[in-house]
Design a protein around this motif. Structure first.
Motif: not given
Length: 673
Positions: A309-310, A313, A338
């Motif tokens: 979930n992080y 973003q 990322k």
């Protein structure tokens, strides 16, 4: 303690009694060529677990399943509940990989454990003796049909392991398949539970930096990074324990607890078994508030979903240390922009340099630990001639002595207590079945350590209670010379240990001797006895002031004797005539060496001077502690064994300090930091 992984209790070659011979091996190892096969009593029947595992492989469409011998944190020491390879194979050695297909099962392990594997495995298993991943891949290619998939638990693969398998299987039309739900866990009915009440906080008297100070320090490193990470993922168990000044008991000999941490600039998520967190610890961690120094407690099993979930973003980048991050977590950090990688996280590299308090209390722990080892050596000196003591009773005695010392928290690893030919096996630890009687006719090696609230210790001494042979005495002296040469070396800050490691071997090399293990490893403050990334190996970080490392050269003559001299030393600044950024080692292990094994005619004047100064230090630091504990007989023993040496005989066969520094200088020119 040699730095090659978890030392286990079962011997590779030593059997009960004082004789090792081929006939004994024939009686205790399996023989699968017979009909019916011969299995010793130590062999484990694995038929049922193999049958159940194969049933679970079928619906997944995998032709083979790989079972590594590690845990989800890629730990050196693992908890009993993570010993999946041992459950499936019966083999309890620390190094190995098991693979199961529908028709075959094979175990790969190195030469240290071949005899042990033959004693513990039944005939369901083949033993493969080439431990490389390419060897496992070749076997898989021969056993898995074209187009077949090979299942693995991504939580038990490092990034490098996954990459090596992937490369080895390229062009074979076979592929890896990630299976996050571990299949062995599904068939392991008696799997040990997680220990209750595992978490404790360190008392203020052993802490200089609060967890809040550490968090801000790590955040500053994140801010200073030119790659601008927004989060740091901590996967190694000692990372989270260090960051929050917490300890646990989930892992044998290591005060760790199952955990992950995700740290951002304004939030902290700690993933652990929440039911074990007391109200006091929740208050300590500021778990009930919102803010940059408030720890949000999350269930251990939710780390994957939370990280996913992080990463979803926009504008985030997660920093990981590749040495201890498992493939399951790595593979969800996509796309590549990322992700920020380094071999070790900033927590591990920061933890490697002890602060002033950590240095002081770790020194103190070694003084008390020296008392326990001196008690052992004095006791053995009296008891062995009576012929009643064994390797196992000696191991038990030193641990008993340590348990009486202030702030003792148990041994730091499974004690290596080895006499005669057993000492030639660097990984031998005695059991009821393998222990040998100690005699005055053989050398004896004791490698042991303790966990204390203020530090972790690891020390090895080799002794002889009778008359050593000329070869034993020379080999011991040359091992000691290697220890001294490293210990007294002066070097520029930032030098890598691998560039001076050969100084520990040079005296042995000059007469054609060597040893097959590492020369030293980092040591923690009530942490792991092998604390990465400090040490003398190629993948260790450069030496800086405040680091602690073991120094442990040795020599092992097969089926005869073994020698190792291991001390822990702290790296300290040293004043030189011209340079201002130079370092040396200050030995903090404080137990004298066996005098009868030292041939002073081989020592240079500089080595002899170092030895006498070291003995003065033992007297100065350990003497008062022996007085405080009213151990007067032990103090007399220590004083007798730290009398200064006087040079005798011919000049030293190893050149003086100016010449011993030549190879170091050459190495430094090739790898200046």
């Amino acid at each position: 303690m040699p730095s090659y992984g978890w030392l286990l209790a079962l011997s590779l070659a030593a059997l009960a009694g004082n004789t090792i011979c081929a006939a004994a091996y024939e009686q205790t190892e399996r023989n699968c060529s017979l009909s019916p096969p011969y299995l010793p009593s130590t062999a484990v029947n694995t038929t049922l677990q193999l049958q159940e595992l194969r049933e679970r492989m079928l619906p997944l469409g995998i032709s083979a399943y790989v079972i590594p011998g590690t845990d989800a944190h890629l730990s050196e020491y693992i908890a009993p509940r993570d010993a999946r390879m041992a459950f499936m194979t019966g083999f309890t050695g620390s190094a190995g990989t098991a693979v199961v297909t529908q028709t075959k099962a094979a175990l790969w392990t190195d030469s240290r454990y071949w005899v042990q594997a033959e004693r513990q495995m039944d005939c369901n298993w083949e033993l493969e003796k080439d431990v490389s991943i390419s060897s496992v891949a070749e076997w898989l290619i021969s056993e898995v049909p074209l187009g077949g998939q090979i299942g693995f638990d991504p939580f038990l693969f490092s990034l490098k392991t996954q990459e090596d398998y992937d490369v080895s299987l390229q062009s074979s039309n076979r592929s890896l398949k990630s299976v996050p739900a571990n299949l062995v866990d599904q068939v392991w009915k008696g799997r040990p539970p997680i220990p209750p009440d595992s978490l404790t906080r360190l008392p203020d008297r052993v802490i200089q930096r609060s967890w809040q100070m550490k968090v801000e320090h790590i955040r500053n490193q994140m801010r200073d990074s030119p790659y601008q990470p927004t989060a740091l993922l901590l996967s190694a168990l000692d990372e989270t324990a260090w960051l929050f000044n917490l300890r646990g008991n989930d892992i044998p000999y290591n005060p760790f607890f199952y955990s992950y941490t995700l740290l951002t600039m304004d939030q902290i998520w700690l993933f652990l078994h929440i039911e074990r967190v007391t109200g006091e610890l929740k208050a300590y961690l500021n778990a009930s508030c919102d803010g940059p120094l408030c720890v949000k407690l999350k269930s251990y099993d939710t780390v994957l979903d939370h990280l996913k979930n992080y990463v979803a973003q926009p504008g985030v980048k997660v920093w990981i240390g590749t040495e201890y991050t498992n493939y399951a977590l790595y593979e969800i950090i996509t796309p590549e922009d990322k992700l920020l990688t380094s071999s070790y996280s900033p927590v591990l590299t920061t933890k490697a340099i002890k602060d002033v308090t950590e240095q002081r209390i770790l020194r103190d722990a070694h003084v008390r630990d020296a008392v326990a080892v001196i008690q052992l050596l004095m006791w053995l000196e009296k008891a062995v001639p009576e012929g009643k003591e064994t390797e196992l009773t000696a191991s038990e005695y030193v641990n008993k002595c340590r348990s009486k010392q202030k702030d003792s928290r148990g041994p730091s690893f499974d004690t290596i207590s080895a006499s005669g030919p057993n000492a030639a096996l660097a990984h031998y630890s005695p059991t009821e079945e393998t222990t040998r009687r100690l005699t005055v006719d053989e050398m004896y090696l004791i490698d042991s350590g303790g966990q204390y609230l203020d530090g972790t210790t690891d020390i090895t001494r080799t002794v002889h209670w009778g008359i050593p042979t000329a070869m034993q005495k020379e080999a011991f002296t040359r091992v000691l010379m290697g220890n001294i040469e490293i210990s007294r070396t002066i070097f520029p800050s930032g030098t890598r240990g691998v560039n001076m490691e050969m100084l520990g071997r040079r005296a042995l090399w000059e007469v054609g001797l060597n040893y097959g293990h590492g020369t030293g490893h980092g040591v923690g403050n009530y942490f792991g006895v092998h604390e990465w990334p400090v040490g003398f190996q190629g993948n260790n970080i450069p030496f800086r002031a405040g680091m602690f490392t073991s120094i442990e050269p040795g020599y092992y003559k097969e089926n005869d004797f073994g020698i190792r001299i291991e001390d822990v030393a702290v790296i300290v600044p040293v004043q030189t005539k011209y340079g201002h950024n130079f370092l040396t080692f200050d030995t903090v292990s404080l137990v004298p060496y066996d005098r009868k094994l030292i041939d002073t005619s081989l020592l240079s004047s500089e080595q002899l001077q170092w030895l006498n100064k070291y003995y003065e230090t033992i007297r100065r630091l350990v003497g008062p502690e022996l007085d405080r504990q009213e151990l007067h007989e032990e103090k007399d023993w220590m004083l007798r064994n730290t009398e200064p040496f006087i040079a005798s005989g011919s000049p030293a066969s190893v050149c003086s300090s100016s010449l011993t520094l030549i190879p170091l200088a050459v190495a430094l020119l090739h790898n200046i930091i």
